[in-house]
Enzyme design. Structure first.
Site, PDB file in Angstrom:
ATOM      1  N   ARG A 191      84.847  47.721  31.613  1.00  0.00           N
ATOM      2  CA  ARG A 191      83.650  46.915  31.847  1.00  0.00           C
ATOM      3  C   ARG A 191      83.646  45.636  31.031  1.00  0.00           C
ATOM      4  NH1 ARG A 191      81.707  44.658  35.086  1.00  0.00           N
ATOM      5  NH2 ARG A 191      81.899  46.596  36.270  1.00  0.00           N
ATOM      6  N   GLU A 230      70.409   8.458  25.422  1.00  0.00           N
ATOM      7  CA  GLU A 230      69.701   8.722  26.681  1.00  0.00           C
ATOM      8  C   GLU A 230      68.619   7.665  26.870  1.00  0.00           C
ATOM      9  OE1 GLU A 230      68.530  12.848  27.898  1.00  0.00           O
ATOM     10  OE2 GLU A 230      66.511  11.996  27.640  1.00  0.00           O
ATOM     11  N   LYS A 258      67.772  10.965  21.934  1.00  0.00           N
ATOM     12  CA  LYS A 258      66.852  11.124  23.050  1.00  0.00           C
ATOM     13  C   LYS A 258      65.508  10.492  22.708  1.00  0.00           C
ATOM     14  CE  LYS A 258      69.023  15.245  25.000  1.00  0.00           C
ATOM     15  NZ  LYS A 258      68.783  16.561  25.659  1.00  0.00           N
ATOM     16  N   LYS A 286      73.995  24.107  27.839  1.00  0.00           N
ATOM     17  CA  LYS A 286      73.215  25.167  28.488  1.00  0.00           C
ATOM     18  C   LYS A 286      74.142  26.325  28.861  1.00  0.00           C
ATOM     19  CE  LYS A 286      69.920  21.766  30.166  1.00  0.00           C
ATOM     20  NZ  LYS A 286      69.377  21.021  31.331  1.00  0.00           N
ATOM     21  N   ASP A 316      68.877   9.253  32.595  1.00  0.00           N
ATOM     22  CA  ASP A 316      68.291  10.550  32.916  1.00  0.00           C
ATOM     23  C   ASP A 316      67.226  10.411  33.999  1.00  0.00           C
ATOM     24  OD1 ASP A 316      67.904  13.305  32.606  1.00  0.00           O
ATOM     25  OD2 ASP A 316      66.197  12.962  31.279  1.00  0.00           O
TER      26      ASP A 316
END
Length: 290
Positions: free
Chosen positions: A103, A199, A170, A138, A220
Site C-alpha cells: 500500500r 506580484e 505580494k 500548494k 495575478d
C-alpha cells in the site's frame, strides 16, 4: 533545465518520506502479513489507465526497506507514457515484505504519477508557444519535494521550493513598504542573492515593478485584454522583455493555450499538485500476465 536535472532524485527526501509512511502504515507490525508464509514469492505492478510513470525511487525504497534483497525489474523508465494494462515492474522477494510494502509503495506511485500525468497534459497544451508550466507551493503536506520532482518528470518546471529560496512580494508586503519600489528595495537589501518575484494587480504596478527591477513579475488574475497589454508593456522600450511575466490565478486546462499565445513566459498552476486524482495501480502476488 537539463535532462539530468529533470530526473534528479531528492534522495534524502525519498528516505525520509518512506520511513514516515511505512511507520504510519505498519506501526509495530503488520498483523495480517504475519499470517502469510515467510517464503519467496513474486509480484507485478499493473497500471490500469493511461499515465506518465513517476515515483520509482519511492516505490523501490519502500520495498527495499522491508526486504533489502528484493529484486525489482522495471519494464518502463521514469517519465514513460504508458497505456492501461501495462505491467510496469515485476518483483521477487519475501512474501510478507511484498505485502507489507504494497500500500505504501502504491500510494507514492499513484500520487506522483498523477502529478506527472497532469503536468504533461498542461505542457502539451502550450507546446510550441515558448511558455513554461510552473508548479506552486500548494502541495500535499510533507510531499513537496516528491511532488515537485513529479512536476519535472511531467515536463514542467519548479517555482520556489519554499519560503526560503526566493523572495515573493505580494499585496501585503507592497502595502507595508508604501509601494512596489520601496518593497523591492527592502527585499534586495535583505536578500540580495535570492530571486525576487513581484506580484502586481494593475498595469501601473507592472510598470513600477519593471522599472525597479526584479527576477520575474507575476500578473495575478488579469483579464485577457489586460494580460495582452502587460505583455506589450514588458516587451516594449525601455523594458525590452528583460523581465519575464508569469500568469497565476483563474487558469484551467481549456484556457491554457490562449493564455500562452498572449506571449507570457510562465504559467503557474496550483492544481498540478493540489488537485490530485490518483492513477489506478495495483500490486498483485504471482507471475505477471503474458
Amino acid at each position: 533545465m537539463t535532462g539530468d536535472d529533470r530526473f534528479a532524485v531528492p534522495h534524502a527526501a525519498v528516505a525520509a518520506d518512506v520511513a514516515t509512511a511505512l511507520a504510519e502504515d505498519i506501526g509495530d507490525g503488520d498483523v495480517t502479513a504475519a499470517l502469510l508464509p515467510d517464503a519467496a514469492d513474486t509480484a507485478y505492478l499493473l497500471c490500469k489507465e493511461d499515465a506518465v510513470v513517476c515515483g520509482r525511487p519511492w516505490f523501490d525504497a519502500c520495498h527495499r526497506r522491508l526486504d533489502p534483497d528484493v529484486a525489482i525489474d522495471w519494464r518502463v523508465a521514469e517519465g514513460d507514457r504508458v497505456v492501461a494494462g501495462t505491467v510496469l515492474a515485476t518483483l521477487r522477494g519475501r512474501a510478507r515484505a511484498l505485502v507489507s510494502a504494497e500500500r505504501t509503495s502504491l500510494n507514492f506511485m499513484q500520487t506522483l504519477s498523477a502529478t506527472a500525468t497532469a503536468t504533461a497534459r498542461h505542457v502539451e497544451a502550450v507546446a510550441g508557444t515558448g511558455t513554461r508550466i510552473l508548479d506552486t507551493r500548494k502541495t500535499l503536506p510533507g510531499l513537496r519535494q516528491a511532488q515537485k520532482y513529479a512536476v519535472r518528470v511531467g515536463g514542467g518546471h519548479n517555482h520556489r521550493m519554499g519560503l526560503y529560496d526566493a523572495v515573493m512580494l505580494k499585496e501585503n508586503h507592497i502595502r507595508a513598504a508604501g509601494g512596489i519600489a520601496g518593497a523591492i528595495a527592502r527585499a534586495r537589501a535583505a536578500s540580495p542573492d535570492l530571486p525576487l518575484i513581484v506580484e502586481v494587480e494593475t498595469l501601473d504596478e507592472l510598470r513600477d515593478a519593471l522599472a525597479a527591477g526584479c527576477t520575474r513579475v507575476l500578473i495575478d488574475d488579469f483579464d485577457a485584454a489586460a494580460r495582452r497589454e502587460a505583455v506589450r508593456i514588458a516587451r516594449a522600450a525601455p523594458f525590452d522583455g528583460r523581465i519575464p511575466l508569469e500568469v497565476s490565478g483563474g487558469v484551467d486546462l481549456d484556457g491554457l493555450r490562449a493564455i500562452a499565445q498572449d506571449g507570457v513566459d510562465c504559467i503557474s498552476i496550483g492544481g498540478l499538485t493540489k488537485h490530485v486524482r490518483a492513477i489506478d495501480l495495483s500490486l498483485k502476488l504471482g507471475p505477471a500476465p503474458g
